[in-house]
Every structure is written in structure tokens, then in C-alpha cells.
Motif scaffolding. Structure first.
Motif, PDB file in Angstrom:
ATOM      1  N   UNK A 136      20.840 -45.530  89.458  1.00 52.62           N
ATOM      2  CA  UNK A 136      22.029 -46.377  89.354  1.00 52.62           C
ATOM      3  C   UNK A 136      22.452 -46.435  87.365  1.00 52.62           C
ATOM      4  N   UNK A 137      21.895 -45.836  86.444  1.00 59.89           N
ATOM      5  CA  UNK A 137      22.643 -45.798  85.647  1.00 59.89           C
ATOM      6  C   UNK A 137      23.427 -44.132  84.949  1.00 59.89           C
ATOM      7  N   UNK A 138      23.190 -43.272  85.661  1.00 59.73           N
ATOM      8  CA  UNK A 138      23.422 -42.355  84.888  1.00 59.73           C
ATOM      9  C   UNK A 138      23.630 -40.928  86.147  1.00 59.73           C
ATOM     10  N   UNK A 139      24.200 -39.816  85.809  1.00 62.10           N
ATOM     11  CA  UNK A 139      24.109 -39.210  86.523  1.00 62.10           C
ATOM     12  C   UNK A 139      24.368 -37.576  85.674  1.00 62.10           C
ATOM     13  N   UNK A 140      23.365 -37.004  85.861  1.00 61.36           N
ATOM     14  CA  UNK A 140      23.185 -35.514  85.645  1.00 61.36           C
ATOM     15  C   UNK A 140      23.746 -34.548  86.088  1.00 61.36           C
ATOM     16  N   UNK A 141      24.673 -32.710  85.805  1.00 57.36           N
ATOM     17  CA  UNK A 141      24.840 -31.915  86.708  1.00 57.36           C
ATOM     18  C   UNK A 141      24.907 -31.154  85.731  1.00 57.36           C
ATOM     19  N   UNK A 142      24.311 -29.966  85.875  1.00 54.64           N
ATOM     20  CA  UNK A 142      23.938 -28.858  85.363  1.00 54.64           C
ATOM     21  C   UNK A 142      24.782 -27.026  86.775  1.00 54.64           C
ATOM     22  N   UNK A 143      25.181 -26.410  86.294  1.00 53.35           N
ATOM     23  CA  UNK A 143      25.659 -25.638  87.013  1.00 53.35           C
ATOM     24  C   UNK A 143      26.148 -24.194  86.524  1.00 53.35           C
ATOM     25  N   UNK A 144      25.183 -22.793  86.908  1.00 60.39           N
ATOM     26  CA  UNK A 144      25.706 -22.421  86.405  1.00 60.39           C
ATOM     27  C   UNK A 144      25.978 -20.552  87.759  1.00 60.39           C
ATOM     28  N   UNK A 145      26.861 -19.761  87.343  1.00 60.01           N
ATOM     29  CA  UNK A 145      27.260 -18.784  87.503  1.00 60.01           C
ATOM     30  C   UNK A 145      27.405 -17.558  86.330  1.00 60.01           C
ATOM     31  N   UNK A 146      26.315 -16.169  87.057  1.00 61.10           N
ATOM     32  CA  UNK A 146      26.494 -15.374  86.590  1.00 61.10           C
ATOM     33  C   UNK A 146      26.854 -13.650  87.126  1.00 61.10           C
ATOM     34  N   UNK A 147      26.867 -12.763  86.819  1.00 64.64           N
ATOM     35  CA  UNK A 147      26.922 -11.351  87.293  1.00 64.64           C
ATOM     36  C   UNK A 147      27.539 -10.387  86.714  1.00 64.64           C
ATOM     37  N   UNK A 148      28.148  -9.277  86.967  1.00 62.51           N
ATOM     38  CA  UNK A 148      27.821  -7.736  86.773  1.00 62.51           C
ATOM     39  C   UNK A 148      29.167  -7.249  87.725  1.00 62.51           C
ATOM     40  N   UNK A 149      29.764  -6.318  87.598  1.00 60.37           N
ATOM     41  CA  UNK A 149      30.687  -5.889  88.339  1.00 60.37           C
ATOM     42  C   UNK A 149      31.241  -4.095  87.822  1.00 60.37           C
ATOM     43  N   UNK A 150      30.753  -3.728  88.785  1.00 57.40           N
ATOM     44  CA  UNK A 150      31.286  -1.960  88.274  1.00 57.40           C
ATOM     45  C   UNK A 150      32.251  -0.651  88.718  1.00 57.40           C
ATOM     46  N   UNK A 151      33.466  -1.307  88.151  1.00 53.69           N
ATOM     47  CA  UNK A 151      34.180  -0.920  88.756  1.00 53.69           C
ATOM     48  C   UNK A 151      34.541   0.808  88.858  1.00 53.69           C
ATOM     49  N   UNK A 152      34.227   1.586  88.847  1.00 50.37           N
ATOM     50  CA  UNK A 152      34.203   2.997  88.330  1.00 50.37           C
ATOM     51  C   UNK A 152      34.441   3.251  90.046  1.00 50.37           C
ATOM     52  N   UNK A 153      35.171   4.550  89.538  1.00 51.89           N
ATOM     53  CA  UNK A 153      36.055   4.947  90.764  1.00 51.89           C
ATOM     54  C   UNK A 153      36.326   6.720  90.737  1.00 51.89           C
ATOM     55  N   UNK A 154      37.540   7.118  91.099  1.00 55.53           N
ATOM     56  CA  UNK A 154      38.546   8.525  90.587  1.00 55.53           C
ATOM     57  C   UNK A 154      39.597   8.284  91.933  1.00 55.53           C
ATOM     58  N   UNK A 155      40.498   9.180  90.188  1.00 57.28           N
ATOM     59  CA  UNK A 155      41.555   8.559  90.777  1.00 57.28           C
ATOM     60  C   UNK A 155      42.626  10.262  90.591  1.00 57.28           C
ATOM     61  N   UNK A 156      43.395  10.425  91.283  1.00 58.17           N
ATOM     62  CA  UNK A 156      44.504  11.551  90.425  1.00 58.17           C
ATOM     63  C   UNK A 156      45.404  10.994  89.338  1.00 58.17           C
TER      64      UNK A 156
END
Length: 240
Positions: free
Chosen positions: A162-182
């Protein structure tokens, strides 16, 4: 013998003065769209690409993603959160691939307003979170895995009374975009490595209600470690 180029300009002024009608061009055409985000791990660049008529120039997972609207340049697309312009002052271009939409409830996209951008051209992207007053506790989690070892995990927690609102959110991660090209210059295949990105982003919101209003504190923090390789097109090295 050399060659000499000459350029002549002949000007003259007439005594007569001609007054032309003033043409005023006004346009009331404004575009605006509001979209709910929900529990999705797509970054803001992917959200805008799928749900709005803007052009997203995306260089792939772990790389830069810019947004342009109606032929304007990328530095004329501004990102706002809580009335703050988050467009980097050093480059003028926002990397929308580093903005995780999982932390927010909705976004607004509209043609730029003079109060936000002096030129009045381009577009404004505004991130919003809804203030829910239903009492109780809400907890949700999300884990996603995709191509190029794109791993994301997040958690949301919200407490309301009735008197307060507490909101917590987090997101973490990784990406490995190794590839082969001409390689078009060296005429051979090469491996592109260390084209990776890791990130951690969190949002904290606290509202404390009183009899004649309320005060609130919001904090959005994000950390990323991006390794962007050099351009594919390079000058060939000199040979004997």
C-alpha cells in the motif's frame, strides 16, 4: 609548357525589383507507435526491426546495430529514458544492440520533436516502465540460447504494497560470433575470431508513496565488453 585554366563570372544588377510570393511549407504528418515488450530476450535493435518501419543496419551478433528513419542519418535517432537523452555525445550514434529490451515494459517510437532535438528531424525512441499498484510479489526468469553461442539469462522481481513499489531486473549474457569468410584482397579464406560481446544490464526502481504524492528512485546500469574486429577490406601489404 603548362596549361592555364581560367574561370570568369559576369555579374550585373538590374534597377527593377521583383517581389515574389512567400511560400510556407507546413507538415503535420507525425508518426508514432507504442509497442509492448514483454518477457523477451531480443535486444532493442531486433524489436525495432520487427515491429516498426525503421531501417536497422545490423552487422550481426556482437556487432554494431544502428537505426535510421525516413532517410535520416543514424545520429539523428535519439534514445530517451526517463526524459534523459542517452545518445552518446562523443559519437552521436546509439548502438541499439546493447540495449536489452527485457528490462522494460514498452517502447515508443515517433518522429523527433523540437523540444528533444533541435532540428526536428529523425526519430525518438523512448523506453518506458509501467507502474503497477496491485499488491503482491511477482517473480519471473528467462533463459535463452541461440546461434553463435548467444546465451542470455535474466530475472525480474517486483514487490508492491500500500505504500511502496520495489522492482529489480537484470539480464546478462554473451555471444561468440566467430566465423570464416573469403577475403577479397588476399584471395583466400580467413577465420574471424574474438568477435565477441559480453554484457550485464540491470534496472532498479523504488517508489515510496505519501499522502499527497510520492518520490521515487530509478537506476539503470549496464556494462559491456565488446571486441570489434577491423574492416574486412584492407590494403594489401607491399611485396618485393
Amino acid at each position: 609548357l603548362g596549361t592555364v585554366f581560367s574561370h570568369y563570372v559576369l555579374t550585373a544588377q538590374l534597377d527593377a525589383t521583383y517581389v515574389q510570393d512567400t511560400i510556407v511549407i507546413q507538415s503535420s504528418n507525425r508518426f508514432e507507435v507504442n509497442e509492448k515488450i514483454g518477457n523477451q530476450t531480443k535486444n532493442l535493435a531486433e524489436q525495432l526491426d520487427q515491429k516498426t518501419p525503421v531501417f536497422v543496419k545490423d552487422y550481426g551478433v556482437g556487432n554494431l546495430a544502428t537505426v535510421t528513419y525516413q532517410g535520416c542519418s543514424a545520429n539523428q535517432t535519439s534514445l530517451f529514458w526517463e526524459g534523459i537523452n542517452l545518445t552518446p555525445s562523443n559519437s552521436g550514434t546509439t548502438d541499439f544492440s546493447l540495449i536489452e529490451s527485457y528490462l522494460f515494459d514498452e517502447f515508443n517510437l515517433g518522429t523527433s520533436q523540437n523540444t528533444r532535438q533541435g532540428s526536428g528531424i529523425g526519430a525518438d525512441v523512448v523506453l518506458n516502465n509501467q507502474l503497477e499498484l496491485d499488491p503482491g510479489v511477482k517473480v519471473s526468469g528467462l533463459v535463452s540460447y541461440g546461434s553463435f553461442h548467444d546465451l542470455k539469462s535474466g530475472l525480474k522481481y517486483k514487490y508492491t504494497d500500500s505504500s511502496q513499489v520495489l522492482s529489480i531486473a537484470f539480464l546478462g549474457g554473451e555471444a561468440k560470433n566467430d566465423y570464416r569468410f573469403y577475403h577479397p584482397v588476399n584471395k583466400q579464406f580467413e577465420d574471424r575470431i574474438n568477435n565477441n560481446v559480453s554484457f550485464l544490464s540491470g534496472l532498479l526502481s523504488y517508489h515510496d508513496f505519501i499522502k499527497k504524492g510520492y518520490w521515487f528512485v530509478k537506476s539503470w546500469n549496464r556494462i559491456s565488453d565488446r571486441q570489434i574486429p577491423c574492416l574486412l577490406y584492407t590494403s594489401p601489404s607491399p611485396r618485393d
